[in-house]
Design an enzyme around this catalytic site. Structure first.
Site, PDB file in Angstrom:
ATOM      1  N   ARG A  77       0.755  -1.131  -0.135  1.00 24.59           N
ATOM      2  CA  ARG A  77      -0.090   0.020   0.043  1.00 24.59           C
ATOM      3  C   ARG A  77       0.787   1.284   0.097  1.00 24.59           C
ATOM      4  O   ARG A  77       0.420   2.387  -0.687  1.00 24.59           O
ATOM      5  CB  ARG A  77      -0.703  -0.111   1.261  1.00 24.59           C
ATOM      6  N   CYS A 101      -7.369  -3.611   2.968  1.00 25.67           N
ATOM      7  CA  CYS A 101      -6.314  -4.096   3.712  1.00 25.67           C
ATOM      8  C   CYS A 101      -6.566  -4.662   4.824  1.00 25.67           C
ATOM      9  O   CYS A 101      -7.766  -4.563   5.467  1.00 25.67           O
ATOM     10  CB  CYS A 101      -5.445  -2.819   4.061  1.00 25.67           C
ATOM     11  N   ARG A 106      -8.628   1.559   5.354  1.00 28.94           N
ATOM     12  CA  ARG A 106      -7.736   2.476   4.945  1.00 28.94           C
ATOM     13  C   ARG A 106      -7.933   3.018   3.692  1.00 28.94           C
ATOM     14  O   ARG A 106      -7.435   2.990   2.482  1.00 28.94           O
ATOM     15  CB  ARG A 106      -6.293   1.515   4.718  1.00 28.94           C
ATOM     16  N   ILE A 108      -8.091   6.822   1.121  1.00 29.40           N
ATOM     17  CA  ILE A 108      -6.999   7.793   0.623  1.00 29.40           C
ATOM     18  C   ILE A 108      -7.779   9.048   0.564  1.00 29.40           C
ATOM     19  O   ILE A 108      -7.409   9.886  -0.429  1.00 29.40           O
ATOM     20  CB  ILE A 108      -6.482   7.067  -0.525  1.00 29.40           C
ATOM     21  N   ASP A 109      -9.093   9.264   1.002  1.00 31.62           N
ATOM     22  CA  ASP A 109      -9.886  10.368   0.682  1.00 31.62           C
ATOM     23  C   ASP A 109      -9.042  11.612   1.190  1.00 31.62           C
ATOM     24  O   ASP A 109      -9.054  12.672   0.411  1.00 31.62           O
ATOM     25  CB  ASP A 109     -11.107  10.428   1.423  1.00 31.62           C
ATOM     26  N   ASP A 292       1.060   0.520  15.801  1.00 27.16           N
ATOM     27  CA  ASP A 292       2.012  -0.507  15.388  1.00 27.16           C
ATOM     28  C   ASP A 292       2.571  -1.494  16.254  1.00 27.16           C
ATOM     29  O   ASP A 292       3.388  -2.242  16.328  1.00 27.16           O
ATOM     30  CB  ASP A 292       2.973   0.175  14.464  1.00 27.16           C
ATOM     31  N   VAL A 314      -6.982   3.770  15.773  1.00 26.57           N
ATOM     32  CA  VAL A 314      -6.472   4.430  14.673  1.00 26.57           C
ATOM     33  C   VAL A 314      -6.831   3.459  13.465  1.00 26.57           C
ATOM     34  O   VAL A 314      -7.282   3.933  12.141  1.00 26.57           O
ATOM     35  CB  VAL A 314      -4.843   4.333  14.529  1.00 26.57           C
TER      36      VAL A 314
HETATM   37  C1  UD1 Z   1       1.139   4.519   8.399  1.00 25.49           C
HETATM   38  C2  UD1 Z   1       2.154   3.386   8.485  1.00 25.49           C
HETATM   39  C3  UD1 Z   1       1.653   2.237   9.254  1.00 25.49           C
HETATM   40  C4  UD1 Z   1       1.082   3.023  10.584  1.00 25.49           C
HETATM   41  C5  UD1 Z   1       0.268   4.180  10.422  1.00 25.49           C
HETATM   42  C6  UD1 Z   1      -0.456   4.920  11.619  1.00 25.49           C
HETATM   43  C7  UD1 Z   1       3.544   3.406   6.546  1.00 25.49           C
HETATM   44  C8  UD1 Z   1       3.991   2.735   5.443  1.00 25.49           C
HETATM   45  N1  UD1 Z   1       2.698   2.893   7.174  1.00 25.49           N
HETATM   46  O1  UD1 Z   1       0.286   4.092   7.607  1.00 25.49           O
HETATM   47  O2  UD1 Z   1       2.600   1.385   9.830  1.00 25.49           O
HETATM   48  O3  UD1 Z   1       0.114   1.882  11.322  1.00 25.49           O
HETATM   49  O4  UD1 Z   1       0.741   5.018   9.648  1.00 25.49           O
HETATM   50  O5  UD1 Z   1       0.608   5.135  12.525  1.00 25.49           O
HETATM   51  O6  UD1 Z   1       4.168   4.546   6.977  1.00 25.49           O
HETATM   52  N2  UD1 Z   1      -7.458   7.283   6.555  1.00 25.49           N
HETATM   53  C9  UD1 Z   1      -8.473   7.804   6.157  1.00 25.49           C
HETATM   54  N3  UD1 Z   1      -8.234   8.609   4.915  1.00 25.49           N
HETATM   55  C10 UD1 Z   1      -7.281   8.965   4.367  1.00 25.49           C
HETATM   56  C11 UD1 Z   1      -6.076   8.255   5.221  1.00 25.49           C
HETATM   57  C12 UD1 Z   1      -6.083   7.635   6.107  1.00 25.49           C
HETATM   58  O7  UD1 Z   1      -9.595   7.656   6.479  1.00 25.49           O
HETATM   59  O8  UD1 Z   1      -6.919   9.468   3.562  1.00 25.49           O
HETATM   60  C13 UD1 Z   1      -7.481   6.578   8.154  1.00 25.49           C
HETATM   61  C14 UD1 Z   1      -7.141   5.294   7.801  1.00 25.49           C
HETATM   62  O9  UD1 Z   1      -8.021   4.369   7.273  1.00 25.49           O
HETATM   63  C15 UD1 Z   1      -6.781   4.701   9.325  1.00 25.49           C
HETATM   64  C16 UD1 Z   1      -6.273   6.176   9.708  1.00 25.49           C
HETATM   65  O10 UD1 Z   1      -6.665   7.377   8.983  1.00 25.49           O
HETATM   66  O11 UD1 Z   1      -7.733   4.443  10.008  1.00 25.49           O
HETATM   67  C17 UD1 Z   1      -4.541   6.349   9.728  1.00 25.49           C
HETATM   68  O12 UD1 Z   1      -4.129   6.123   8.571  1.00 25.49           O
HETATM   69  P1  UD1 Z   1      -2.495   6.626   8.176  1.00 25.49           P
HETATM   70  O13 UD1 Z   1      -2.118   7.507   9.383  1.00 25.49           O
HETATM   71  O14 UD1 Z   1      -2.908   7.239   7.088  1.00 25.49           O
HETATM   72  O15 UD1 Z   1      -1.834   5.353   8.218  1.00 25.49           O
HETATM   73  P2  UD1 Z   1      -0.894   4.927   6.904  1.00 25.49           P
HETATM   74  O16 UD1 Z   1      -0.219   6.272   6.185  1.00 25.49           O
HETATM   75  O17 UD1 Z   1      -1.777   4.026   5.981  1.00 25.49           O
END
Ligand code: UD1
Length: 416
Positions: A77, A101, A106, A108-109, A292, A314
């Site tokens: 991802r 996932c 997860r 990406i909005d 994590d 989270v």
């Molecule tokens: C990164 C880390 C992951 C860690 C996480 C939180 C990497 C490769 N992975 O994942 O190991 O567990 O940070 O510390 O660096 N969300 C939305 N919309 C978005 C983006 C995120 O709703 O556009 C939500 C996700 O579904 C999730 C939460 O926000 O529930 C946190 O996600 P995010 O902080 O973005 O984690 P990652 O970057 O995917």
């Protein structure tokens, strides 16, 4: 033992290297499967990647392709982190949607909304995101994230470094890996202030240059995992190669659970003599307790005296681990995003399977204190993010090895 550079930083630095033509050197890069995949992603975009020991040289001079294919994004991802650099350097990016996932939907909005603020047009179709910069290039803007998403903060940072004017990211993620990325970008000539706080300000610059050498920040999650191993077995275990301040709340909770943790200049030593005390934790964005580390901590709480409540704020669905741990005799009840863990005197070795990366590592840790043999399957999840995990545990005295079918086997004669 010594931890490697942080997976979650190295992957983003590799993507960020695409921003400037020329060769950037990144050191302290972990030798893990996710780095292999990111190397394929950036090579697929036209960059030249050379790897020696724990160093990577990424020459992005000919990185002129703007499409990250489904085959690679589906495998990892974090491939989505090329979106910001591509749209900044080439004016467009076509990146496969990462899809669901194992640890929740997860979305990406926030990545998309942030880029739109900078003037990017987003089209979604046929499983791809097509991001196109306006003809005049990206324009700095004020963006407030709904949630301090790590990935969204990173994509916005990398997109904004060459935008016209000033970009402010409010409610930004504050993880140490964000600070590392900002330092890397500043070494490229970017002007970023405030990384590590909730407001990051980026003054757009006209040009970026490759980075002579950048050392990836130590992996706080790998470190935390080995500290929990020490907590489970009693230690003492000394873990080096990371900054204790990056694990503040984790160390605090380990102390409350009855461990002695001494912070050193470049790591920490952990030991425990009495019983494990039950402690509640709730995961939150940094500096909160890291999601994590949730599974590893649950493995510790599984043998605590008393009951603890673990709350996951989270990610949704990040408790799949509990079912596997229960197969080893743990008493875990899940209610929504809370897990009630009633400590048991002894876990019992069993065949289990890794549901994801951190849960996989946590199952191995549980095997260290379980009675009899534990066979852990699907260890490719662990290999995504931990370099030589089995060897490192063995070097600490664990009775662990690979089975003929590649499942780590923890024998009944572990020293802990
Ligand atoms: C990164 C880390 C992951 C860690 C996480 C939180 C990497 C490769 N992975 O994942 O190991 O567990 O940070 O510390 O660096 N969300 C939305 N919309 C978005 C983006 C995120 O709703 O556009 C939500 C996700 O579904 C999730 C939460 O926000 O529930 C946190 O996600 P995010 O902080 O973005 O984690 P990652 O970057 O995917």
């Amino acid at each position: 033992m010594r931890v490697e550079g942080a997976k979650n930083s190295a992957l983003k630095l590799m993507a960020a290297a695409l921003l400037a033509p020329g060769a950037s050197t990144i050191t302290n890069v972990p030798d893990i499967a996710d780095v292999d995949i990111m190397a394929e992603v950036v090579s697929g975009l036209g960059a030249r990647v050379e790897r020696s020991d724990h160093a990577l040289v990424i020459d992005a001079t000919d990185a002129t392709s703007y499409e990250a294919p489904y085959e690679l994004v589906a495998r990892m991802r974090a491939s989505i982190s090329v979106l910001g650099p591509l749209v900044a350097r080439l004016g467009r990016a076509r990146v496969a949607m990462p899809g669901g996932c194992a640890i929740g939907s997860r979305k990406i909005d926030m990545h998309i909304a942030g880029l739109q603020h900078l003037g990017v047009t987003i089209e979604i179709g046929h499983g791809f995101i097509l991001a196109t910069a306006p003809p005049m290039g990206l324009q700095g803007a004020d963006v407030t994230l709904e949630f301090p998403s790590v990935g969204a903060t990173e994509n916005l940072l990398t997109a904004a470094v060459t935008a016209r004017g000033t970009t402010t990211i409010d409610n930004a993620a504050r993880e140490p890996e964000i600070v590392d990325l900002a330092e890397f970008l500043n070494a490229m000539g970017a002007r970023i202030a405030g990384a590590g706080t909730q407001t990051i300000v980026i003054e757009g610059v006209d040009e970026l240059r490759p980075v002579e050498e950048h050392r990836v920040v130590g992996d706080r999650v790998e470190a935390g995992t080995f500290l929990v191993a020490g907590a489970l077995c009693g230690g003492p275990v000394t873990v080096r190669g990371f900054d204790c301040d990056h694990l503040g709340l984790t160390i605090d909770k380990l102390r409350k659970a009855g461990c002695i943790v001494d912070c050193l200049l470049d790591g920490a030593t952990i030991s425990r003599e009495g019983a494990v005390a039950a402690v509640d934790v709730q995961t939150l964005p940094h500096p909160g307790f890291p999601t994590d580390m949730q599974a590893q901590f649950m493995a510790l709480m599984a043998i605590a005296e008393g009951s603890s409540v673990i709350t996951e704020n989270v990610f949704e669905n990040r408790f799949m681990f509990a079912d596997e741990l229960s197969r080893m005799g743990a008493d875990v009840r899940i209610e929504g995003h809370h897990a009630l863990v009633r400590g048991v005197e002894q876990l019992s070795g069993a065949p289990v399977r890794c549901p994801d990366l951190r849960a996989g590592a946590a199952l191995v840790l549980a095997g260290l204190v379980a009675d009899g043999e534990t066979r852990v399957g699907d260890i490719h999840h662990i290999e995504r993010g931990y370099e030589r995990f089995v060897d490192k545990l063995a070097s600490l005295g664990a009775n662990i090895g690979y089975a003929w079918d590649d499942m780590p086997v923890l024998g009944g004669e572990n020293p802990c």
